[in-house]
Design an enzyme around this catalytic site. Sequence first.
Site, mmCIF file in Angstrom:
data_model
loop_
_atom_site.group_PDB
_atom_site.id
_atom_site.type_symbol
_atom_site.label_atom_id
_atom_site.label_comp_id
_atom_site.label_asym_id
_atom_site.label_seq_id
_atom_site.Cartn_x
_atom_site.Cartn_y
_atom_site.Cartn_z
ATOM 1 C CE1 TYR A 153 -9.179 -1.317 -9.868
ATOM 2 C CE2 TYR A 153 -11.445 -1.084 -8.999
ATOM 3 C CZ TYR A 153 -9.962 -1.730 -8.925
ATOM 4 O OH TYR A 153 -9.959 -2.635 -8.048
ATOM 5 C CD GLU B 241 -11.720 -4.918 -6.232
ATOM 6 O OE1 GLU B 241 -12.491 -3.453 -6.840
ATOM 7 O OE2 GLU B 241 -10.660 -4.826 -6.105
HETATM 8 C C1 HEM Z 1 -5.043 -1.656 -10.644
HETATM 9 C C2 HEM Z 1 -5.288 -1.011 -9.843
HETATM 10 C C3 HEM Z 1 -5.013 -1.108 -8.244
HETATM 11 C C4 HEM Z 1 -4.105 -1.870 -7.831
HETATM 12 C C5 HEM Z 1 -2.996 -2.684 -8.370
HETATM 13 C C6 HEM Z 1 -4.167 -1.741 -6.215
HETATM 14 C C7 HEM Z 1 -3.462 -2.210 -5.525
HETATM 15 C C8 HEM Z 1 -3.536 -2.254 -3.824
HETATM 16 C C9 HEM Z 1 -2.676 -2.911 -2.870
HETATM 17 C C10 HEM Z 1 -1.463 -3.703 -3.144
HETATM 18 C C11 HEM Z 1 -3.205 -2.502 -1.693
HETATM 19 C C12 HEM Z 1 -2.625 -2.738 -0.429
HETATM 20 C C13 HEM Z 1 -3.341 -4.244 0.079
HETATM 21 C C14 HEM Z 1 -2.917 -4.463 1.490
HETATM 22 O O1 HEM Z 1 -1.621 -5.042 1.687
HETATM 23 O O2 HEM Z 1 -3.805 -4.564 2.301
HETATM 24 C C15 HEM Z 1 -4.448 -1.663 -1.969
HETATM 25 C C16 HEM Z 1 -5.165 -1.277 -0.807
HETATM 26 C C17 HEM Z 1 -5.917 -0.281 -1.315
HETATM 27 N N1 HEM Z 1 -6.501 0.431 -2.400
HETATM 28 FE FE1 HEM Z 1 -5.878 -0.437 -4.211
HETATM 29 N N2 HEM Z 1 -5.258 -0.843 -5.924
HETATM 30 C C18 HEM Z 1 -5.984 -0.594 -6.959
HETATM 31 C C19 HEM Z 1 -6.778 0.277 -7.454
HETATM 32 C C20 HEM Z 1 -7.626 0.966 -6.380
HETATM 33 C C21 HEM Z 1 -8.476 1.813 -6.557
HETATM 34 C C22 HEM Z 1 -9.217 2.171 -8.070
HETATM 35 C C23 HEM Z 1 -8.949 2.221 -5.447
HETATM 36 C C24 HEM Z 1 -10.182 3.424 -5.205
HETATM 37 C C25 HEM Z 1 -9.637 4.639 -4.834
HETATM 38 C C26 HEM Z 1 -8.193 1.769 -4.376
HETATM 39 C C27 HEM Z 1 -8.268 2.041 -3.090
HETATM 40 C C28 HEM Z 1 -7.488 1.540 -2.131
HETATM 41 C C29 HEM Z 1 -7.399 1.510 -0.616
HETATM 42 C C30 HEM Z 1 -8.255 2.641 -0.005
HETATM 43 C C31 HEM Z 1 -6.642 0.718 -0.071
HETATM 44 C C32 HEM Z 1 -6.154 0.767 1.342
HETATM 45 C C33 HEM Z 1 -5.099 1.463 1.626
HETATM 46 C C34 HEM Z 1 -5.012 1.914 2.987
HETATM 47 O O3 HEM Z 1 -4.978 0.922 3.716
HETATM 48 O O4 HEM Z 1 -4.450 2.853 3.399
HETATM 49 N N3 HEM Z 1 -7.118 0.852 -5.220
HETATM 50 N N4 HEM Z 1 -4.532 -1.563 -3.263
#
Ligand code: HEM
Length: 398
Positions: A95, A137
Amino acid sequence: MLTQAQTDIIKATAPVVAEHAVEITSTFYPILFEKFPEVRAVFNQSHQRGGTQPQALANAIIAYASNIDRLDALKPALRCIVEKHVSLNITPDQYKAVGSSLMEAIGRVLGDAVTPDVADAWGAAYWQLADILIAAEDSEYSRKAALPGGWRGARRMRLVEKTPESAVITSFRFAPADGGPVMDFLPGQYLGVRLSIDGETVHRNYSLSDSPDGRTYRISVKREPGGVASNFLHNRLAVGGEIDVYPPAGEFVLQPGEADVLLVTAGVGQTPALPLARQALADGRRVRYLHAALNGTVHAFRGSVEGLAQAGDFRQVICYSEPQPGDRPDATGFVTPALLAGLLEPGRRTDAYVVGPKPFMACVLGALKELGVPQDRVFYEFFGPGEALVQETPPMRA
Ligand code: HEM
Ligand SMILES: Cc1cc2nc3c(=O)[nH]c(=O)nc-3n(C[C@H](O)[C@H](O)[C@H](O)COP(=O)(O)OP(=O)(O)OC[C@H]3O[C@@H](n4cnc5c(N)ncnc54)[C@H](O)[C@@H]3O)c2cc1C
């Protein structure tokens, strides 16, 4: 907690951030991957190229900023993010990398509009949301670790069975290399897998395609032309080979109640439908199953689905968009509202579950609406980041 002044700044600047949200998130990912290359491997790079992940993050930021003083409204959306993050073992330290890269992207895109007060407010807002996600989480990681057969983080699993299901889909059954049991999952959930392919680490999600048995997990994968993970699994992972697996996750699960269950799938979207149908039948519910495929050669799980008729009140309709000589589907061409109507019992409540390519899902959702199925009784799963499902008018096909 944000101060009132910070909340006011977020509200005042939310429209300009919303206007530039996709530009911000598209700027953000290259910064993140350049500065924190170790984080790159958890992201599916095809979702970057197609723009679906930057769009999903942009939508989340806009929704958050617009609801900054009523975070309860975001709960369902946050649940989906938490499930996706947990399936990929996202950790608190990541994060920090995301936060600093996002602030840098906001600064680059909005330039002078980002005064120190604005930067401070958005930084605080980011951490407010990040703290909510991190806590949720962490509690999911702990919950799964405490379940019988549960674990936290990556667990080595060995391929024990590899079964072709059609010309393009193969099933892979894994058992823990440590010989222990595996936690039960809810039908409809998916796994996160970590693969090591030619020195690169790749993460992907795959729906669980068989019912829980306490010892193994089965996934069924479509070979994507040029696809990194699917071709590795199809061509290079032999029985006895090992991969890393994160505990099952996901929100696309059977809703409680007694409503009829309608499963509408296309192509490899059928994978979560099999365990969902089995559970619904075991619960004594009436199940109707519509599967769309190109033709008989790519139609998977025929025998297993036919066998469901022995388990209760089950009927399936098979629709091929381009049947080949010898194919005997129930319908040909596109899935039409009339075909769906034939599976709905007048006067009975139906919960509908839809999985397939985006245009297919959009059309099915439109048709179900037309047929009077309430939108809040329609559930769907994206085999990629969540997207808006604008109702589309072209016909539905696999
Ligand atoms: C406040 C912080 C964050 C928000 C608002 C956020 C939001 C999101 C959203 C909206 C999705 C798509 C979910 C879906 O529709 O399946 C997602 C997927 C993902 N997030 Fe985050 N995220 C945050 C932080 C992080 C962090 C710290 C990481 C770590 C590196 C991360 C890694 C991922 C990954 C790997 C995916 C799946 C991406 C894919 O399928 O290509 N996120 N996140
Ligand atoms: C919740 C969930 C459940 C899922 N369940 C299943 C399931 O049950 N079964 C299943 O098969 N899949 C499932 N998926 C999809 C799966 O996660 C993978 O996305 C899929 O297997 C493709 O991965 P890949 O590595 O083979 O392809 P990728 O390497 O990600 O490529 C995908 C496509 O992009 C194209 N591409 C790659 N690189 C480029 C480039 N440089 N330029 C242009 N195009 C390019 C490829 O040719 C390919 O067609 C699920 C996804 C999610 C999110």
